[in-house]
Write a protein that holds these residues in place. Sequence first.
Motif, PDB file in Angstrom:
ATOM      1  N   GLY A  28      63.493  24.058  22.366  1.00 44.69           N
ATOM      2  CA  GLY A  28      62.723  25.402  21.817  1.00 44.69           C
ATOM      3  C   GLY A  28      63.164  26.177  21.092  1.00 44.69           C
ATOM      4  O   GLY A  28      62.356  26.816  20.359  1.00 44.69           O
ATOM      5  N   LEU A  29      64.245  27.363  21.375  1.00 41.16           N
ATOM      6  CA  LEU A  29      65.521  27.894  20.729  1.00 41.16           C
ATOM      7  C   LEU A  29      65.356  27.973  19.484  1.00 41.16           C
ATOM      8  O   LEU A  29      65.048  28.239  18.576  1.00 41.16           O
ATOM      9  CB  LEU A  29      66.136  28.775  22.111  1.00 41.16           C
ATOM     10  CG  LEU A  29      65.520  29.427  23.584  1.00 41.16           C
ATOM     11  CD1 LEU A  29      67.174  29.382  23.609  1.00 41.16           C
ATOM     12  CD2 LEU A  29      65.530  30.481  23.507  1.00 41.16           C
ATOM     13  N   LEU A  30      66.251  26.516  18.842  1.00 37.34           N
ATOM     14  CA  LEU A  30      66.306  26.282  17.830  1.00 37.34           C
ATOM     15  C   LEU A  30      65.246  26.425  16.776  1.00 37.34           C
ATOM     16  O   LEU A  30      64.980  26.940  15.713  1.00 37.34           O
ATOM     17  CB  LEU A  30      66.789  24.917  18.009  1.00 37.34           C
ATOM     18  CG  LEU A  30      68.653  24.626  18.620  1.00 37.34           C
ATOM     19  CD1 LEU A  30      68.990  23.761  18.410  1.00 37.34           C
ATOM     20  CD2 LEU A  30      69.069  25.283  17.734  1.00 37.34           C
ATOM     21  N   VAL A  31      63.886  25.727  17.840  1.00 40.22           N
ATOM     22  CA  VAL A  31      62.547  26.376  16.003  1.00 40.22           C
ATOM     23  C   VAL A  31      62.410  27.123  16.245  1.00 40.22           C
ATOM     24  O   VAL A  31      62.131  28.254  14.641  1.00 40.22           O
ATOM     25  CB  VAL A  31      61.331  26.004  17.168  1.00 40.22           C
ATOM     26  CG1 VAL A  31      60.242  25.940  16.862  1.00 40.22           C
ATOM     27  CG2 VAL A  31      61.696  24.049  16.999  1.00 40.22           C
ATOM     28  N   GLY A  61      75.328  26.502  25.559  1.00 38.82           N
ATOM     29  CA  GLY A  61      75.552  27.893  25.870  1.00 38.82           C
ATOM     30  C   GLY A  61      77.231  27.482  26.496  1.00 38.82           C
ATOM     31  O   GLY A  61      78.087  28.547  27.110  1.00 38.82           O
ATOM     32  N   GLU A  62      77.939  26.940  25.926  1.00 40.47           N
ATOM     33  CA  GLU A  62      79.885  27.245  26.265  1.00 40.47           C
ATOM     34  C   GLU A  62      80.597  27.510  24.906  1.00 40.47           C
ATOM     35  O   GLU A  62      81.685  27.844  25.490  1.00 40.47           O
ATOM     36  CB  GLU A  62      80.010  25.446  26.747  1.00 40.47           C
ATOM     37  CG  GLU A  62      79.057  25.102  27.769  1.00 40.47           C
ATOM     38  CD  GLU A  62      80.280  23.453  28.328  1.00 40.47           C
ATOM     39  OE1 GLU A  62      81.204  23.442  27.852  1.00 40.47           O
ATOM     40  OE2 GLU A  62      79.327  23.085  28.777  1.00 40.47           O
ATOM     41  N   ILE A 116      73.494  34.099  13.042  1.00 37.89           N
ATOM     42  CA  ILE A 116      72.650  33.422  13.301  1.00 37.89           C
ATOM     43  C   ILE A 116      73.492  31.816  13.317  1.00 37.89           C
ATOM     44  O   ILE A 116      73.342  31.209  14.427  1.00 37.89           O
ATOM     45  CB  ILE A 116      72.323  32.960  11.890  1.00 37.89           C
ATOM     46  CG1 ILE A 116      70.696  33.985  12.082  1.00 37.89           C
ATOM     47  CG2 ILE A 116      71.277  31.772  12.117  1.00 37.89           C
ATOM     48  CD1 ILE A 116      70.369  34.207  10.711  1.00 37.89           C
ATOM     49  N   GLY A 117      74.523  31.459  12.945  1.00 33.07           N
ATOM     50  CA  GLY A 117      75.495  30.581  12.553  1.00 33.07           C
ATOM     51  C   GLY A 117      75.978  30.770  14.558  1.00 33.07           C
ATOM     52  O   GLY A 117      76.058  29.650  15.141  1.00 33.07           O
ATOM     53  N   ARG A 118      76.705  31.557  14.843  1.00 34.17           N
ATOM     54  CA  ARG A 118      77.190  31.806  15.987  1.00 34.17           C
ATOM     55  C   ARG A 118      76.563  31.548  17.633  1.00 34.17           C
ATOM     56  O   ARG A 118      76.405  30.223  18.323  1.00 34.17           O
ATOM     57  CB  ARG A 118      77.423  32.847  16.760  1.00 34.17           C
ATOM     58  CG  ARG A 118      79.483  33.331  15.983  1.00 34.17           C
ATOM     59  CD  ARG A 118      79.351  34.404  15.941  1.00 34.17           C
ATOM     60  NE  ARG A 118      80.737  34.978  15.461  1.00 34.17           N
ATOM     61  CZ  ARG A 118      81.126  36.616  15.070  1.00 34.17           C
ATOM     62  NH1 ARG A 118      80.290  37.194  15.410  1.00 34.17           N
ATOM     63  NH2 ARG A 118      82.992  36.679  14.811  1.00 34.17           N
ATOM     64  N   ARG A 119      74.650  31.608  16.857  1.00 31.01           N
ATOM     65  CA  ARG A 119      74.236  31.457  17.813  1.00 31.01           C
ATOM     66  C   ARG A 119      73.523  30.312  18.295  1.00 31.01           C
ATOM     67  O   ARG A 119      72.790  29.197  19.372  1.00 31.01           O
ATOM     68  CB  ARG A 119      72.790  32.673  18.051  1.00 31.01           C
ATOM     69  CG  ARG A 119      71.506  31.695  18.824  1.00 31.01           C
ATOM     70  CD  ARG A 119      70.533  33.375  18.856  1.00 31.01           C
ATOM     71  NE  ARG A 119      68.984  32.941  19.882  1.00 31.01           N
ATOM     72  CZ  ARG A 119      69.117  32.962  20.934  1.00 31.01           C
ATOM     73  NH1 ARG A 119      69.920  33.669  21.603  1.00 31.01           N
ATOM     74  NH2 ARG A 119      68.564  32.995  21.188  1.00 31.01           N
ATOM     75  N   VAL A 120      73.150  29.259  16.875  1.00 34.35           N
ATOM     76  CA  VAL A 120      72.853  28.021  17.139  1.00 34.35           C
ATOM     77  C   VAL A 120      73.934  27.482  17.354  1.00 34.35           C
ATOM     78  O   VAL A 120      73.582  26.093  18.170  1.00 34.35           O
ATOM     79  CB  VAL A 120      72.569  27.821  15.197  1.00 34.35           C
ATOM     80  CG1 VAL A 120      72.827  25.888  15.528  1.00 34.35           C
ATOM     81  CG2 VAL A 120      71.231  28.286  14.787  1.00 34.35           C
TER      82      VAL A 120
END
Length: 201
Positions: free
Chosen positions: A145-148, A29-30, A18-22
């Motif tokens: 939106g993705l963070l939500v 996306g960098e 989850i941390g990596r995605r956040v």
Amino acid sequence: MRIPLTVDPCLWERAVAIGRRVLWLHTYGERYVDETAGRPYGRVLLPRDRPRCVEEIPDDAEAMPEKPAYDPVSEDLWVGSGRISPVPRAVREYQVSGMNVLDKWFGYRRRNPAGKRHLELDHEVARRWLPSWTTELLELLNVLGLLVREEPAQADLFNDVCAGPLITVLDLTAAGILPVPTEAAKALKATSDAGDTLFDL
């Protein structure tokens, strides 16, 4: 701030994922790019129901907006007479440490932008809405939106970690991790090299 550290390696791996995605989202996306994990480089877009500019934001000086307006029923975000939709309420109200992200972003792009003005040059500000700002705004809305969408998984993980066995201060002290050595607690010094030193560590 107290952060619960789980003993469970499976929960730890969930937290890392989850941390990596956040962080991938926070960096547009960098960083933490992994195509196989659904984190492509530089392409941070909602899979569906993406916000789009339904009515163009005018770029003439008279129409330079002072503040955005929002309709939670229609999910319309108005920037002057321009309209972006859909913008869910959770996206419009998204906060970090009590700061509304959209309001902060917009504050530096409005008719009378935020910020201190000590020098004459500080008063040189954009008099028209720049088309690139509309692109930036749509990108930001996709990120938010993705963070939500990540919040339910984060809440579930937090509850699971808190319900299970935790690594304690005594555990960390016994392992020699605490107390933190003085040299490790010092602030990082700026380097003379130009570059992204934060991520190059």
